[in-house]
Design a protein around this motif. Structure first.
Motif, PDB file in Angstrom:
ATOM      1  N   GLU A 284       0.821  -1.221   0.000  1.00  0.00           N
ATOM      2  CA  GLU A 284       0.000   0.000   0.000  1.00  0.00           C
ATOM      3  C   GLU A 284       0.851   1.266   0.000  1.00  0.00           C
ATOM      4  O   GLU A 284       0.470   2.272  -0.595  1.00  0.00           O
ATOM      5  CB  GLU A 284      -0.933  -0.005   1.214  1.00  0.00           C
ATOM      6  CG  GLU A 284      -2.045  -1.047   1.129  1.00  0.00           C
ATOM      7  CD  GLU A 284      -2.803  -1.177   2.446  1.00  0.00           C
ATOM      8  OE1 GLU A 284      -2.569  -0.324   3.340  1.00  0.00           O
ATOM      9  OE2 GLU A 284      -3.615  -2.110   2.578  1.00  0.00           O
ATOM     10  N   ILE A 285       2.002   1.235   0.684  1.00  0.00           N
ATOM     11  CA  ILE A 285       2.814   2.454   0.783  1.00  0.00           C
ATOM     12  C   ILE A 285       3.869   2.550  -0.314  1.00  0.00           C
ATOM     13  O   ILE A 285       4.608   3.530  -0.390  1.00  0.00           O
ATOM     14  CB  ILE A 285       3.503   2.562   2.165  1.00  0.00           C
ATOM     15  CG1 ILE A 285       4.535   1.438   2.350  1.00  0.00           C
ATOM     16  CG2 ILE A 285       2.482   2.567   3.290  1.00  0.00           C
ATOM     17  CD1 ILE A 285       5.393   1.614   3.584  1.00  0.00           C
ATOM     18  N   LYS A 286       3.953   1.505  -1.150  1.00  0.00           N
ATOM     19  CA  LYS A 286       4.948   1.512  -2.217  1.00  0.00           C
ATOM     20  C   LYS A 286       4.708   2.698  -3.155  1.00  0.00           C
ATOM     21  O   LYS A 286       3.592   2.942  -3.604  1.00  0.00           O
ATOM     22  CB  LYS A 286       4.880   0.206  -3.016  1.00  0.00           C
ATOM     23  CG  LYS A 286       5.994   0.066  -4.043  1.00  0.00           C
ATOM     24  CD  LYS A 286       5.938  -1.291  -4.721  1.00  0.00           C
ATOM     25  CE  LYS A 286       7.077  -1.447  -5.723  1.00  0.00           C
ATOM     26  NZ  LYS A 286       7.058  -2.784  -6.369  1.00  0.00           N
ATOM     27  N   GLY A 287       5.768   3.456  -3.435  1.00  0.00           N
ATOM     28  CA  GLY A 287       5.660   4.603  -4.338  1.00  0.00           C
ATOM     29  C   GLY A 287       5.159   5.865  -3.675  1.00  0.00           C
ATOM     30  O   GLY A 287       5.028   6.908  -4.317  1.00  0.00           O
ATOM     31  N   THR A 288       4.874   5.766  -2.342  1.00  0.00           N
ATOM     32  CA  THR A 288       4.392   6.954  -1.627  1.00  0.00           C
ATOM     33  C   THR A 288       5.547   7.918  -1.392  1.00  0.00           C
ATOM     34  O   THR A 288       6.636   7.514  -0.973  1.00  0.00           O
ATOM     35  CB  THR A 288       3.770   6.554  -0.271  1.00  0.00           C
ATOM     36  OG1 THR A 288       2.690   5.648  -0.515  1.00  0.00           O
ATOM     37  CG2 THR A 288       3.267   7.788   0.466  1.00  0.00           C
ATOM     38  N   HIS A 289       5.315   9.196  -1.651  1.00  0.00           N
ATOM     39  CA  HIS A 289       6.350  10.215  -1.430  1.00  0.00           C
ATOM     40  C   HIS A 289       5.873  11.182  -0.352  1.00  0.00           C
ATOM     41  O   HIS A 289       4.850  11.841  -0.492  1.00  0.00           O
ATOM     42  CB  HIS A 289       6.640  10.982  -2.734  1.00  0.00           C
ATOM     43  CG  HIS A 289       7.193  10.103  -3.826  1.00  0.00           C
ATOM     44  ND1 HIS A 289       8.466   9.619  -3.812  1.00  0.00           N
ATOM     45  CD2 HIS A 289       6.611   9.610  -4.948  1.00  0.00           C
ATOM     46  CE1 HIS A 289       8.672   8.866  -4.878  1.00  0.00           C
ATOM     47  NE2 HIS A 289       7.547   8.847  -5.583  1.00  0.00           N
ATOM     48  N   THR A 290       6.599  11.205   0.760  1.00  0.00           N
ATOM     49  CA  THR A 290       6.265  12.116   1.856  1.00  0.00           C
ATOM     50  C   THR A 290       7.191  13.317   1.789  1.00  0.00           C
ATOM     51  O   THR A 290       8.408  13.168   1.652  1.00  0.00           O
ATOM     52  CB  THR A 290       6.422  11.407   3.217  1.00  0.00           C
ATOM     53  OG1 THR A 290       5.588  10.241   3.230  1.00  0.00           O
ATOM     54  CG2 THR A 290       6.021  12.337   4.352  1.00  0.00           C
ATOM     55  N   HIS A 291       6.623  14.494   1.880  1.00  0.00           N
ATOM     56  CA  HIS A 291       7.420  15.719   1.811  1.00  0.00           C
ATOM     57  C   HIS A 291       7.854  16.144   3.216  1.00  0.00           C
ATOM     58  O   HIS A 291       7.052  16.187   4.144  1.00  0.00           O
ATOM     59  CB  HIS A 291       6.596  16.835   1.150  1.00  0.00           C
ATOM     60  CG  HIS A 291       6.211  16.520  -0.264  1.00  0.00           C
ATOM     61  ND1 HIS A 291       7.106  16.562  -1.316  1.00  0.00           N
ATOM     62  CD2 HIS A 291       5.022  16.123  -0.801  1.00  0.00           C
ATOM     63  CE1 HIS A 291       6.492  16.218  -2.437  1.00  0.00           C
ATOM     64  NE2 HIS A 291       5.224  15.947  -2.141  1.00  0.00           N
ATOM     65  N   TYR A 292       9.119  16.390   3.368  1.00  0.00           N
ATOM     66  CA  TYR A 292       9.633  16.906   4.636  1.00  0.00           C
ATOM     67  C   TYR A 292      10.644  18.001   4.328  1.00  0.00           C
ATOM     68  O   TYR A 292      11.189  18.111   3.222  1.00  0.00           O
ATOM     69  CB  TYR A 292      10.287  15.787   5.464  1.00  0.00           C
ATOM     70  CG  TYR A 292      11.209  14.889   4.682  1.00  0.00           C
ATOM     71  CD1 TYR A 292      12.500  15.306   4.358  1.00  0.00           C
ATOM     72  CD2 TYR A 292      10.796  13.633   4.277  1.00  0.00           C
ATOM     73  CE1 TYR A 292      13.348  14.487   3.632  1.00  0.00           C
ATOM     74  CE2 TYR A 292      11.644  12.807   3.544  1.00  0.00           C
ATOM     75  CZ  TYR A 292      12.912  13.234   3.227  1.00  0.00           C
ATOM     76  OH  TYR A 292      13.746  12.426   2.514  1.00  0.00           O
ATOM     77  N   ASN A 293      10.853  18.827   5.331  1.00  0.00           N
ATOM     78  CA  ASN A 293      11.760  19.961   5.203  1.00  0.00           C
ATOM     79  C   ASN A 293      13.210  19.472   5.142  1.00  0.00           C
ATOM     80  O   ASN A 293      13.604  18.613   5.938  1.00  0.00           O
ATOM     81  CB  ASN A 293      11.562  20.886   6.410  1.00  0.00           C
ATOM     82  CG  ASN A 293      12.242  22.223   6.228  1.00  0.00           C
ATOM     83  OD1 ASN A 293      13.444  22.263   5.979  1.00  0.00           O
ATOM     84  ND2 ASN A 293      11.497  23.300   6.357  1.00  0.00           N
ATOM     85  N   PRO A 294      14.030  19.977   4.231  1.00  0.00           N
ATOM     86  CA  PRO A 294      15.445  19.582   4.155  1.00  0.00           C
ATOM     87  C   PRO A 294      16.168  19.750   5.479  1.00  0.00           C
ATOM     88  O   PRO A 294      17.097  18.994   5.795  1.00  0.00           O
ATOM     89  CB  PRO A 294      16.020  20.515   3.090  1.00  0.00           C
ATOM     90  CG  PRO A 294      14.854  20.822   2.209  1.00  0.00           C
ATOM     91  CD  PRO A 294      13.687  20.908   3.148  1.00  0.00           C
ATOM     92  N   ARG A 295      15.747  20.748   6.261  1.00  0.00           N
ATOM     93  CA  ARG A 295      16.379  20.968   7.570  1.00  0.00           C
ATOM     94  C   ARG A 295      16.075  19.801   8.509  1.00  0.00           C
ATOM     95  O   ARG A 295      16.905  19.441   9.357  1.00  0.00           O
ATOM     96  CB  ARG A 295      15.865  22.271   8.185  1.00  0.00           C
ATOM     97  CG  ARG A 295      16.399  23.525   7.453  1.00  0.00           C
ATOM     98  CD  ARG A 295      15.732  24.786   7.975  1.00  0.00           C
ATOM     99  NE  ARG A 295      15.935  24.933   9.410  1.00  0.00           N
ATOM    100  CZ  ARG A 295      15.266  25.813  10.165  1.00  0.00           C
ATOM    101  NH1 ARG A 295      14.356  26.606   9.629  1.00  0.00           N
ATOM    102  NH2 ARG A 295      15.527  25.895  11.451  1.00  0.00           N
ATOM    103  N   GLU A 296      14.878  19.210   8.371  1.00  0.00           N
ATOM    104  CA  GLU A 296      14.516  18.062   9.214  1.00  0.00           C
ATOM    105  C   GLU A 296      15.406  16.867   8.890  1.00  0.00           C
ATOM    106  O   GLU A 296      15.843  16.130   9.787  1.00  0.00           O
ATOM    107  CB  GLU A 296      13.043  17.705   9.003  1.00  0.00           C
ATOM    108  CG  GLU A 296      12.082  18.776   9.519  1.00  0.00           C
ATOM    109  CD  GLU A 296      10.635  18.469   9.188  1.00  0.00           C
ATOM    110  OE1 GLU A 296       9.758  18.773  10.032  1.00  0.00           O
ATOM    111  OE2 GLU A 296      10.387  17.942   8.086  1.00  0.00           O
TER     112      GLU A 296
END
Length: 295
Positions: free
Chosen positions: A181-193
């Protein structure tokens, strides 16, 4: 005292190195017994004859293979050995690979490999060759009638054998619902994180020292158990002798010993109870005979 799990030879090219396998892991689990809450008697698990309902002693149990519905062929230890004598007596090295190429998911159980008397030279030759080439050996072995894929690797002054799972015994990620189900999922996070996470990992990085890590749950649980014992909260558990053990009451035959024992105090009742089934049987037989003549 040395306990040999397996005894045979490592087949390495033209070399034949007699060795034994010794257990490398320790059972440190906390084992609990099943008790009946009503009277704290032990719960026993036994092997029963499906036809009579009687318990079968270990020495009378044999192995059978069902080749068609309800039909079995018996197989004993000699048959297992005859099936492939070489497979049951040798660790056949098939390939040498880099340890880093072996998926850790395949690791299952470790054993120490010890040389038999007079085989030290070949043993240490293999150990040093593995060290120098930085390789591990992939082989097959039969332990207790089952074939295993194994890896031989040098560890300090010795050779360790790790039983591996075959590739088909590991689920592919696509076979695990949530991972699919999570395959190919892209989560956005801050580069600083991401940078902070990298710095945290760097700050917590240590040289691997397995002795540093303790089974704190085991220690805490044992402290709790010791405290209960010291507080006088222990209970004496009834352990019946062989003669006192109650037979299972899965059919009419098994009920007879219990009935006889229960009625032993009343001789007259016991006698009447024993005669009644016989009389009923004769009456039923006579009735069946008359019915047969009528037909």
């Amino acid at each position: 005292m040395r306990s040999n799990i397996w005894k045979g030879s490592i087949s390495f090219g033209l070399l034949n190195i007699p060795v034994t396998l010794q257990t490398a892991d320790q059972d440190r689990d906390i084992h609990f017994s099943m008790l009946d809450k009503k009277d704290l008697s032990r719960i026993n698990y036994k092997k029963f004859n499906a036809q009579t309902g009687r318990e079968v002693p270990y020495e009378r149990i044999v192995k059978g293979f069902e080749y068609e519905k309800g039909r079995y062929v018996l197989v004993d230890e000699n048959d297992f050995k005859k099936a492939n004598v070489k497979a049951t007596q040798t660790i056949d090295i098939e390939d040498f690979v880099l340890l880093s190429d072996v998926d850790p998911l395949l690791f299952q159980k470790p054993y120490y490999v010890a040389p038999q008397k007079g085989a030290e030279k070949g043993y240490f030759l293999l150990r040093d060759a593995l060290k120098k080439t930085k390789k591990v050996a992939i082989a097959k072995i039969v332990i207790r009638v089952k074939q295993h894929l194994v890896m031989l690797m040098p560890r300090d002054e010795y050779i360790v054998l790790e039983i591996l799972r075959f590739a088909h015994q590991i689920k592919e990620t696509d076979d695990v619902d949530y991972l699919r189900e999570i395959k190919g999922t892209h989560t956005h996070y801050n580069p600083r994180e991401l940078k902070m996470a990298e710095e945290l990992i760097a700050g917590m990085t240590e040289k691997w020292k397995p002795d540093k890590y303790k089974d704190t749950y085991y220690n805490d649980m044992m402290k709790l158990i010791d405290a209960k014992v010291k507080a006088g909260k222990g209970h004496e558990v009834f352990m019946p002798t062989k003669e006192e053990r109650i037979e299972p009451t899965s059919n009419v035959m098994d009920l007879m010993p219990l009935l006889k024992k229960s009625l032993a105090a009343s001789k007259g009742k016991s006698s009447a109870t024993e005669k009644a089934p016989r009389a009923a049987h004769k009456k039923k037989a006579a009735s069946s005979s008359r019915s047969a003549r009528m037909h």
